[in-house]
Write a protein that holds these residues in place. Structure first.
Motif, PDB file in Angstrom:
ATOM      1  N   ALA A  37      43.009  42.672  31.132  1.00 31.86           N
ATOM      2  CA  ALA A  37      44.143  42.477  30.238  1.00 31.86           C
ATOM      3  C   ALA A  37      45.375  43.249  30.701  1.00 31.86           C
ATOM      4  CB  ALA A  37      43.769  42.889  28.815  1.00 31.86           C
ATOM      5  N   ASN A  38      45.163  44.386  31.363  1.00 33.46           N
ATOM      6  CA  ASN A  38      46.293  45.191  31.826  1.00 33.46           C
ATOM      7  C   ASN A  38      46.841  44.702  33.170  1.00 33.46           C
ATOM      8  OD1 ASN A  38      44.404  46.049  33.694  1.00 33.46           O
ATOM      9  ND2 ASN A  38      44.362  48.177  33.012  1.00 33.46           N
ATOM     10  N   GLY A  39      46.309  43.608  33.707  1.00 32.81           N
ATOM     11  CA  GLY A  39      46.804  43.040  34.947  1.00 32.81           C
ATOM     12  C   GLY A  39      46.093  43.520  36.199  1.00 32.81           C
ATOM     13  N   GLN A  40      45.252  44.541  36.082  1.00 28.74           N
ATOM     14  CA  GLN A  40      44.518  45.022  37.248  1.00 28.74           C
ATOM     15  C   GLN A  40      43.395  44.055  37.600  1.00 28.74           C
ATOM     16  OE1 GLN A  40      43.222  49.058  36.384  1.00 28.74           O
ATOM     17  NE2 GLN A  40      44.828  49.797  37.744  1.00 28.74           N
ATOM     18  N   LEU A  41      43.106  43.984  38.891  1.00 26.89           N
ATOM     19  CA  LEU A  41      42.000  43.142  39.333  1.00 26.89           C
ATOM     20  C   LEU A  41      40.676  43.701  38.844  1.00 26.89           C
ATOM     21  CD1 LEU A  41      42.761  42.246  43.053  1.00 26.89           C
ATOM     22  CD2 LEU A  41      42.727  40.721  41.094  1.00 26.89           C
ATOM     23  N   GLU A  42      39.783  42.801  38.566  1.00 32.08           N
ATOM     24  CA  GLU A  42      38.416  43.192  38.222  1.00 32.08           C
ATOM     25  C   GLU A  42      37.532  42.752  39.381  1.00 32.08           C
ATOM     26  OE1 GLU A  42      35.175  42.652  34.636  1.00 32.08           O
ATOM     27  OE2 GLU A  42      37.148  41.734  34.465  1.00 32.08           O
ATOM     28  N   TYR A  43      36.902  43.708  40.016  1.00 31.79           N
ATOM     29  CA  TYR A  43      36.060  43.430  41.174  1.00 31.79           C
ATOM     30  C   TYR A  43      34.646  43.120  40.721  1.00 31.79           C
ATOM     31  CZ  TYR A  43      39.985  45.636  43.461  1.00 31.79           C
ATOM     32  OH  TYR A  43      41.248  45.942  43.879  1.00 31.79           O
ATOM     33  N   ASN A  44      33.988  42.231  41.464  1.00 31.53           N
ATOM     34  CA  ASN A  44      32.610  41.876  41.178  1.00 31.53           C
ATOM     35  C   ASN A  44      31.702  42.727  42.065  1.00 31.53           C
ATOM     36  OD1 ASN A  44      30.118  40.652  40.792  1.00 31.53           O
ATOM     37  ND2 ASN A  44      31.007  38.604  40.680  1.00 31.53           N
ATOM     38  N   VAL A  45      30.734  43.364  41.487  1.00 31.74           N
ATOM     39  CA  VAL A  45      29.809  44.223  42.218  1.00 31.74           C
ATOM     40  C   VAL A  45      28.933  43.420  43.182  1.00 31.74           C
ATOM     41  CG1 VAL A  45      27.977  44.171  40.477  1.00 31.74           C
ATOM     42  CG2 VAL A  45      28.222  46.178  41.950  1.00 31.74           C
ATOM     43  N   HIS A  46      28.770  42.151  42.934  1.00 32.69           N
ATOM     44  CA  HIS A  46      27.846  41.315  43.709  1.00 32.69           C
ATOM     45  C   HIS A  46      28.061  41.428  45.219  1.00 32.69           C
ATOM     46  CE1 HIS A  46      25.191  37.853  44.435  1.00 32.69           C
ATOM     47  NE2 HIS A  46      26.065  37.526  45.358  1.00 32.69           N
ATOM     48  N   GLY A  47      29.301  41.314  45.686  1.00 32.21           N
ATOM     49  CA  GLY A  47      29.596  41.343  47.119  1.00 32.21           C
ATOM     50  C   GLY A  47      29.199  42.637  47.803  1.00 32.21           C
ATOM     51  N   SER A  48      29.185  43.718  47.061  1.00 31.44           N
ATOM     52  CA  SER A  48      28.864  45.017  47.667  1.00 31.44           C
ATOM     53  C   SER A  48      27.379  45.157  47.993  1.00 31.44           C
ATOM     54  CB  SER A  48      29.283  46.162  46.746  1.00 31.44           C
ATOM     55  OG  SER A  48      28.486  46.202  45.585  1.00 31.44           O
ATOM     56  N   GLY A  49      26.574  44.262  47.457  1.00 30.74           N
ATOM     57  CA  GLY A  49      25.136  44.345  47.694  1.00 30.74           C
ATOM     58  C   GLY A  49      24.573  43.135  48.412  1.00 30.74           C
ATOM     59  N   CYS A  50      25.445  42.291  48.942  1.00 33.89           N
ATOM     60  CA  CYS A  50      24.968  41.042  49.540  1.00 33.89           C
ATOM     61  C   CYS A  50      25.555  40.850  50.945  1.00 33.89           C
ATOM     62  CB  CYS A  50      25.344  39.864  48.654  1.00 33.89           C
ATOM     63  SG  CYS A  50      24.700  38.298  49.271  1.00 33.89           S
ATOM     64  N   GLU A  51      24.703  40.970  51.915  1.00 35.22           N
ATOM     65  CA  GLU A  51      25.141  40.849  53.303  1.00 35.22           C
ATOM     66  C   GLU A  51      25.636  39.442  53.632  1.00 35.22           C
ATOM     67  OE1 GLU A  51      23.677  42.428  57.654  1.00 35.22           O
ATOM     68  OE2 GLU A  51      22.313  42.568  55.955  1.00 35.22           O
ATOM     69  N   ILE A  52      25.055  38.425  53.020  1.00 41.00           N
ATOM     70  CA  ILE A  52      25.511  37.058  53.271  1.00 41.00           C
ATOM     71  C   ILE A  52      26.946  36.891  52.796  1.00 41.00           C
ATOM     72  CG2 ILE A  52      25.187  34.613  52.665  1.00 41.00           C
ATOM     73  CD1 ILE A  52      22.156  35.189  52.581  1.00 41.00           C
ATOM     74  N   CYS A  53      27.259  37.373  51.611  1.00 41.27           N
ATOM     75  CA  CYS A  53      28.623  37.276  51.083  1.00 41.27           C
ATOM     76  C   CYS A  53      29.619  37.951  52.020  1.00 41.27           C
ATOM     77  CB  CYS A  53      28.719  37.944  49.719  1.00 41.27           C
ATOM     78  SG  CYS A  53      27.705  37.227  48.432  1.00 41.27           S
ATOM     79  N   VAL A  54      29.287  39.152  52.438  1.00 42.37           N
ATOM     80  CA  VAL A  54      30.173  39.906  53.330  1.00 42.37           C
ATOM     81  C   VAL A  54      30.344  39.145  54.648  1.00 42.37           C
ATOM     82  CG1 VAL A  54      30.422  42.041  54.662  1.00 42.37           C
ATOM     83  CG2 VAL A  54      29.657  42.140  52.283  1.00 42.37           C
TER      84      VAL A  54
ATOM     85  N   SER B 234      32.806  30.059  44.491  1.00 46.60           N
ATOM     86  CA  SER B 234      33.179  30.240  45.893  1.00 46.60           C
ATOM     87  C   SER B 234      32.849  31.672  46.290  1.00 46.60           C
ATOM     88  CB  SER B 234      34.677  29.993  46.085  1.00 46.60           C
ATOM     89  OG  SER B 234      35.421  31.015  45.447  1.00 46.60           O
ATOM     90  N   VAL B 235      33.066  32.000  47.560  1.00 46.00           N
ATOM     91  CA  VAL B 235      32.814  33.371  47.999  1.00 46.00           C
ATOM     92  C   VAL B 235      33.804  34.347  47.354  1.00 46.00           C
ATOM     93  CG1 VAL B 235      34.211  33.382  50.123  1.00 46.00           C
ATOM     94  CG2 VAL B 235      32.100  34.726  50.006  1.00 46.00           C
ATOM     95  N   LYS B 236      34.945  33.852  46.939  1.00 45.79           N
ATOM     96  CA  LYS B 236      35.912  34.701  46.214  1.00 45.79           C
ATOM     97  C   LYS B 236      35.249  35.325  44.990  1.00 45.79           C
ATOM     98  CE  LYS B 236      39.698  34.268  43.036  1.00 45.79           C
ATOM     99  NZ  LYS B 236      40.384  33.309  42.198  1.00 45.79           N
ATOM    100  N   SER B 237      34.439  34.546  44.282  1.00 48.83           N
ATOM    101  CA  SER B 237      33.778  35.013  43.056  1.00 48.83           C
ATOM    102  C   SER B 237      32.850  36.194  43.301  1.00 48.83           C
ATOM    103  CB  SER B 237      32.967  33.883  42.425  1.00 48.83           C
ATOM    104  OG  SER B 237      33.748  32.763  42.177  1.00 48.83           O
ATOM    105  N   CYS B 238      32.347  36.330  44.507  1.00 46.80           N
ATOM    106  CA  CYS B 238      31.424  37.427  44.833  1.00 46.80           C
ATOM    107  C   CYS B 238      32.142  38.772  44.898  1.00 46.80           C
ATOM    108  CB  CYS B 238      30.741  37.163  46.167  1.00 46.80           C
ATOM    109  SG  CYS B 238      29.821  35.614  46.198  1.00 46.80           S
ATOM    110  N   PHE B 239      33.455  38.735  45.073  1.00 47.85           N
ATOM    111  CA  PHE B 239      34.246  39.946  45.250  1.00 47.85           C
ATOM    112  C   PHE B 239      35.281  40.164  44.144  1.00 47.85           C
ATOM    113  CE2 PHE B 239      32.574  38.670  49.284  1.00 47.85           C
ATOM    114  CZ  PHE B 239      32.127  39.861  49.833  1.00 47.85           C
ATOM    115  N   ILE B 240      35.899  39.090  43.693  1.00 50.21           N
ATOM    116  CA  ILE B 240      36.956  39.180  42.685  1.00 50.21           C
ATOM    117  C   ILE B 240      36.487  38.445  41.428  1.00 50.21           C
ATOM    118  CG2 ILE B 240      39.368  38.701  42.135  1.00 50.21           C
ATOM    119  CD1 ILE B 240      39.021  40.577  44.576  1.00 50.21           C
TER     120      ILE B 240
END
Length: 154
Positions: free
Chosen positions: A94-111, A83-89
């Motif tokens: 393991a420490n509970g912090q979110l891991e962001y996906n770099v993909h959304g930062s370089g894709c105008e369609i995702c944004v 889903s589009v969620k995968s492009c960003f998150i």
């Protein structure tokens, strides 16, 4: 007496202005660069030249449970995105912090898909209505991720 009041007021205004922005002493990050989780925004978000990237990441973080039902149309299904969620998150560390996906930062369609979803959700539309509008806008010319439909009533 008036001078004391003016000096005190000026000092309080400077302190208040300093609290509104600036650098967090603990993390060394700019206070405005935090998402709803309190984490600093990744550098790749700050360095992106695509309009609304910051807003899209913040919205994706705060609304990941809704965006999991919104398909993306940039071709990222071949990367394993569901889903589009995968492009960003990407998930949680393991420490509970979110891991962001770099993909959304370089894709105008995702944004753009996230910003369209944001607009619909904030207008009070159901996820089904939001998804339908996004499918109509992007579907005719682009290929979607294999995203599950939102549950009935959402």
């Amino acid at each position: 007496m008036k001078r004391w009041w003016i000096g005190t007021t000026a000092a309080l205004m400077l302190i208040a202005a300093g609290c509104a922005g600036g650098t967090d002493a603990k993390s060394g990050t700019n206070r405005h660069d935090r998402h709803t989780s309190g984490q600093a925004m990744p550098a790749f978000v700050e360095q992106s030249t695509i309009p609304h990237v910051r807003e899209a990441y913040a919205f994706a973080e705060a609304n990941a449970d809704q965006l999991q039902y919104i398909p993306c149309y940039c071709g990222c299904g071949s990367l394993g995105h569901e889903s589009v969620k995968s492009c960003f998150i990407a998930g949680k560390k393991a420490n509970g912090q979110l891991e962001y996906n770099v993909h959304g930062s370089g894709c105008e369609i995702c944004v753009n898909v996230v910003m369209d979803a944001k607009k619909g959700i904030e207008a009070g539309k159901t996820l089904q209505e939001v998804r339908q509008q996004i499918e109509q806008k992007y579907g005719p010319q682009l290929s979607p991720t294999n995203t599950p439909a939102p549950p009935e009533g959402k």
